[in-house]
Design a protein around this motif. Sequence first.
Motif, mmCIF file in Angstrom:
data_model
loop_
_atom_site.group_PDB
_atom_site.id
_atom_site.type_symbol
_atom_site.label_atom_id
_atom_site.label_comp_id
_atom_site.label_asym_id
_atom_site.label_seq_id
_atom_site.Cartn_x
_atom_site.Cartn_y
_atom_site.Cartn_z
ATOM 1 N N LEU A 54 1.811 3.660 -6.967
ATOM 2 C CA LEU A 54 0.705 4.611 -7.146
ATOM 3 C C LEU A 54 -0.431 3.965 -7.935
ATOM 4 O O LEU A 54 -1.612 4.181 -7.634
ATOM 5 C CB LEU A 54 1.210 5.859 -7.859
ATOM 6 C CG LEU A 54 2.213 6.716 -7.079
ATOM 7 C CD1 LEU A 54 2.740 7.856 -7.953
ATOM 8 C CD2 LEU A 54 1.574 7.279 -5.816
ATOM 9 N N MET A 55 -0.076 3.167 -8.937
ATOM 10 C CA MET A 55 -1.104 2.518 -9.743
ATOM 11 C C MET A 55 -1.893 1.516 -8.918
ATOM 12 O O MET A 55 -3.133 1.535 -8.915
ATOM 13 C CB MET A 55 -0.454 1.818 -10.933
ATOM 14 C CG MET A 55 -1.460 1.152 -11.869
ATOM 15 S SD MET A 55 -0.679 0.265 -13.248
ATOM 16 C CE MET A 55 0.052 -1.132 -12.365
ATOM 17 N N PHE A 56 -1.197 0.643 -8.201
ATOM 18 C CA PHE A 56 -1.897 -0.361 -7.417
ATOM 19 C C PHE A 56 -2.657 0.275 -6.253
ATOM 20 O O PHE A 56 -3.774 -0.144 -5.934
ATOM 21 C CB PHE A 56 -0.907 -1.406 -6.903
ATOM 22 C CG PHE A 56 -0.662 -2.520 -7.862
ATOM 23 C CD1 PHE A 56 -1.437 -3.658 -7.841
ATOM 24 C CD2 PHE A 56 0.339 -2.426 -8.814
ATOM 25 C CE1 PHE A 56 -1.221 -4.701 -8.737
ATOM 26 C CE2 PHE A 56 0.567 -3.445 -9.716
ATOM 27 C CZ PHE A 56 -0.217 -4.588 -9.683
ATOM 28 N N GLY A 57 -2.051 1.278 -5.619
ATOM 29 C CA GLY A 57 -2.725 1.936 -4.516
ATOM 30 C C GLY A 57 -3.981 2.659 -4.959
ATOM 31 O O GLY A 57 -5.015 2.624 -4.278
ATOM 32 N N GLY A 58 -3.907 3.313 -6.126
ATOM 33 C CA GLY A 58 -5.063 4.059 -6.613
ATOM 34 C C GLY A 58 -6.138 3.183 -7.211
ATOM 35 O O GLY A 58 -7.334 3.424 -7.021
ATOM 36 N N LEU A 59 -5.734 2.120 -7.942
ATOM 37 C CA LEU A 59 -6.714 1.291 -8.645
ATOM 38 C C LEU A 59 -7.324 0.212 -7.765
ATOM 39 O O LEU A 59 -8.515 -0.082 -7.864
ATOM 40 C CB LEU A 59 -6.051 0.630 -9.860
ATOM 41 C CG LEU A 59 -5.599 1.567 -10.988
ATOM 42 C CD1 LEU A 59 -4.915 0.770 -12.097
ATOM 43 C CD2 LEU A 59 -6.783 2.338 -11.554
ATOM 44 N N PHE A 60 -6.511 -0.401 -6.912
ATOM 45 C CA PHE A 60 -6.979 -1.558 -6.162
ATOM 46 C C PHE A 60 -7.061 -1.332 -4.653
ATOM 47 O O PHE A 60 -7.608 -2.175 -3.941
ATOM 48 C CB PHE A 60 -6.049 -2.755 -6.426
ATOM 49 C CG PHE A 60 -5.860 -3.063 -7.884
ATOM 50 C CD1 PHE A 60 -6.940 -3.393 -8.672
ATOM 51 C CD2 PHE A 60 -4.602 -3.013 -8.463
ATOM 52 C CE1 PHE A 60 -6.773 -3.670 -10.024
ATOM 53 C CE2 PHE A 60 -4.425 -3.293 -9.804
ATOM 54 C CZ PHE A 60 -5.509 -3.618 -10.599
ATOM 55 N N GLY A 61 -6.508 -0.224 -4.185
ATOM 56 C CA GLY A 61 -6.448 -0.008 -2.741
ATOM 57 C C GLY A 61 -7.798 -0.046 -2.065
ATOM 58 O O GLY A 61 -7.946 -0.594 -0.967
ATOM 59 N N GLY A 62 -8.820 0.509 -2.706
ATOM 60 C CA GLY A 62 -10.143 0.540 -2.087
ATOM 61 C C GLY A 62 -10.901 -0.752 -2.215
ATOM 62 O O GLY A 62 -11.931 -0.939 -1.552
ATOM 63 N N ILE A 64 -9.405 -3.960 -1.981
ATOM 64 C CA ILE A 64 -8.755 -5.070 -1.309
ATOM 65 C C ILE A 64 -8.886 -4.913 0.197
ATOM 66 O O ILE A 64 -8.594 -3.847 0.749
ATOM 67 C CB ILE A 64 -7.265 -5.155 -1.706
ATOM 68 C CG1 ILE A 64 -7.149 -5.461 -3.201
ATOM 69 C CG2 ILE A 64 -6.542 -6.218 -0.890
ATOM 70 C CD1 ILE A 64 -5.723 -5.548 -3.703
ATOM 71 N N SER A 65 -9.336 -5.985 0.837
ATOM 72 C CA SER A 65 -9.467 -5.973 2.295
ATOM 73 C C SER A 65 -8.110 -6.262 2.921
ATOM 74 O O SER A 65 -7.499 -7.308 2.668
ATOM 75 C CB SER A 65 -10.484 -7.038 2.727
ATOM 76 O OG SER A 65 -10.588 -7.094 4.130
ATOM 77 N N VAL A 66 -7.631 -5.329 3.716
ATOM 78 C CA VAL A 66 -6.316 -5.482 4.342
ATOM 79 C C VAL A 66 -6.421 -6.444 5.522
ATOM 80 O O VAL A 66 -7.313 -6.297 6.371
ATOM 81 C CB VAL A 66 -5.791 -4.112 4.821
ATOM 82 C CG1 VAL A 66 -4.466 -4.270 5.560
ATOM 83 C CG2 VAL A 66 -5.641 -3.168 3.645
ATOM 84 N N PRO A 67 -5.558 -7.440 5.622
ATOM 85 C CA PRO A 67 -5.603 -8.382 6.741
ATOM 86 C C PRO A 67 -5.470 -7.656 8.077
ATOM 87 O O PRO A 67 -4.532 -6.903 8.292
ATOM 88 C CB PRO A 67 -4.401 -9.294 6.493
ATOM 89 C CG PRO A 67 -4.116 -9.168 5.031
ATOM 90 C CD PRO A 67 -4.482 -7.764 4.672
ATOM 91 N N GLY A 68 -6.439 -7.863 8.953
ATOM 92 C CA GLY A 68 -6.388 -7.235 10.265
ATOM 93 C C GLY A 68 -6.770 -5.768 10.256
ATOM 94 O O GLY A 68 -6.649 -5.094 11.284
ATOM 95 N N GLY A 69 -7.231 -5.254 9.108
ATOM 96 C CA GLY A 69 -7.588 -3.840 9.022
ATOM 97 C C GLY A 69 -6.367 -2.971 8.794
ATOM 98 O O GLY A 69 -5.244 -3.438 8.651
#
Length: 276
Positions: A54-62, A64-69
């Motif tokens: 939850l911490m990484f998803g909420g803080l960094f999710g927006g 970080i560019s996900v490989p391949g979208g």
Amino acid sequence: MSTTTSALPGRSPLSRAGWALTDAWTITRRDLNHWALRPGAVIVGWVFPVMIVLMFGGLFGGAISVPGGGGYFEFLMPGMFTMTMLFGLETTMTAVATDASRGVTDRFRSMPMSASAVVLGRCAADMLNSIVGLSIMIGAGLLLGWRWHGGPAAALAAVGLLLLLRAALLWAGILIGLVAGGPESLASVQILVWPVGFLSNVFVDPATMPAWLGAIAAWNPLSATASATRELFGNPGWGGESWIAQNAMPMAVVWPLLLTAIFLPLSVRRFRRLGS
């Protein structure tokens, strides 16, 4: 000197093996009973990785560019499943060191039981704990939008690779706990768990690191398992042109087997030599 089943006269190798398995199951039940008496600590151990997600998803999710979208949790969850297997190392080390410091291990050594049964029993109990923890993580991932796309057989293979890594790390945790001799001595070792986890491809592409650091991260056993499970789950991953990146799937099997071959006999030997 301790008495073991291998030293008992009049027993065939098959009989000694059966005795060792019986002893191991006794140790496993002992550990499970201890967890039932203090469920709070066990539940916290299961929930902690979910909090990290939850911490990484909420803080960094927006950011970080996900490989391949695709969604960030699609990329994050296989890596966090791998990290969860690493987090269990601290539980194993602490439990083994606590038993050693309280004299429990010495009492086991004084009994007519197999030396391997004590470490096997610890391993079995912690594997059961890890299966529950991994199930909770998978459930949390599904609630957060993570999905696997490789079919049920591939998903089961990915879970198998995760548990194989956990089993290998268990032997390392048992050895470290026996060497430490007490929970207070583990502080410096436990601090290293986080750098080992982050020095991998779980969160960051090794290609973005300095060359020497990226090579270490790429050859981290966690990186092989994370890459292999991403592939099996059909989730996005970093990829890469290096040999280790192209052979993540076989290395996700080779690394745990190699770690087990090193730490399993060392753990049993250390247990036999305690106090000598």
